[in-house]
Design a protein around this motif. Sequence first.
Motif, PDB file in Angstrom:
ATOM      1  N   GLN A  40       0.864  -1.172  -0.105  1.00  0.00           N
ATOM      2  CA  GLN A  40       0.051  -0.137  -0.058  1.00  0.00           C
ATOM      3  C   GLN A  40       0.728   1.251   0.198  1.00  0.00           C
ATOM      4  OE1 GLN A  40      -2.458  -1.770   3.273  1.00  0.00           O
ATOM      5  NE2 GLN A  40      -3.678  -0.216   2.767  1.00  0.00           N
ATOM      6  N   TRP A  69      -5.926   5.294  -1.511  1.00  0.00           N
ATOM      7  CA  TRP A  69      -6.328   4.957  -0.097  1.00  0.00           C
ATOM      8  C   TRP A  69      -6.608   6.291   0.499  1.00  0.00           C
ATOM      9  CZ3 TRP A  69      -2.633   6.687   2.838  1.00  0.00           C
ATOM     10  CH2 TRP A  69      -1.116   6.438   2.462  1.00  0.00           C
ATOM     11  N   SER A  72     -10.430   1.464   2.581  1.00  0.00           N
ATOM     12  CA  SER A  72     -10.006   0.354   2.229  1.00  0.00           C
ATOM     13  C   SER A  72      -9.737  -0.802   3.336  1.00  0.00           C
ATOM     14  CB  SER A  72      -8.409   0.665   1.975  1.00  0.00           C
ATOM     15  OG  SER A  72      -7.922   1.161   2.978  1.00  0.00           O
ATOM     16  N   TRP A  73      -9.713  -1.921   2.976  1.00  0.00           N
ATOM     17  CA  TRP A  73      -9.634  -3.323   3.869  1.00  0.00           C
ATOM     18  C   TRP A  73      -8.228  -3.936   3.574  1.00  0.00           C
ATOM     19  CZ3 TRP A  73     -13.860  -0.885   2.388  1.00  0.00           C
ATOM     20  CH2 TRP A  73     -14.867  -0.922   3.228  1.00  0.00           C
ATOM     21  N   ALA A  79      -1.092  -0.751   6.246  1.00  0.00           N
ATOM     22  CA  ALA A  79      -2.214  -0.757   6.505  1.00  0.00           C
ATOM     23  C   ALA A  79      -2.929   0.223   7.602  1.00  0.00           C
ATOM     24  CB  ALA A  79      -2.725  -2.307   6.832  1.00  0.00           C
ATOM     25  N   SER A  82      -6.672   1.083   6.826  1.00  0.00           N
ATOM     26  CA  SER A  82      -7.535   0.419   6.470  1.00  0.00           C
ATOM     27  C   SER A  82      -8.086  -0.553   7.597  1.00  0.00           C
ATOM     28  CB  SER A  82      -6.675  -0.736   5.384  1.00  0.00           C
ATOM     29  OG  SER A  82      -5.826  -0.140   4.549  1.00  0.00           O
TER      30      SER A  82
END
Length: 235
Positions: free
Chosen positions: A94, A174, A179-180, A199, A204
């Motif tokens: 990410q 993002w 987001s996940w 993350a 996320s």
Amino acid sequence: MSTTPTIVLVHGAFGDSGMWKGVIAKLQAQGYTTLAVSNPLRGLESDAQYAATVAKTVDGPVVLVGHSYAGAIITRAARDASNVEALVYVAAFQPDEGESCLENASRFAGAKMGPDTTIATEYEGEPELRILPEHYRDVIAGDLPAEVTDVLAVTQRSVRVQALTADLSGRPAWRTLPSWAVVATQDNAIPGQAQEFMAERAGSHVVRMEASHAVAISQPDAVADLIIEAAKATG
């Protein structure tokens, strides 16, 4: 135009869209239309443009899912596909603006993908990377049976080195989309700490799984469940 999101899945380096087989089976059983992108693995910008083109063919909202290197692809592609409503990262990069995949992989200790476990060959003047077959299971898929990884090791697809070293251009998607993220805690390609860092920075929704980098193959139902969670939250 459908209001139920279509799930668009993008595989990462060294793999192909077959990695999503188990995930797709559960998504389809739950009534979700799915598309699996055949990632060219040629370069971050061009691969992202290709993924965006596929997403834009969908007549309705999209949940864009990326594994590994494809995390960088969906981070870039979603900016060019206005129907993308959510991002799901599966043991994936990410990156922020100006960061590369390899930079993030080395941010924390533990990555086993490197000069000792890979081989580079040149095609059309560009180096391409593969995992050495004898190291494939340890680096990529330690929680899969050896008879499975023996086949994956010899059917893997090469990725241009420039795809992994290219910096993300522009604002990451993002920052504006929910987001996940699946964090694979036993990942030897992208260390779990690196996944956690990225993350958390992206805000996320995180699910941690005791799994290798090949979590979508070893735990397809759990990965599909997180994708469904994202789809329901945005649908």
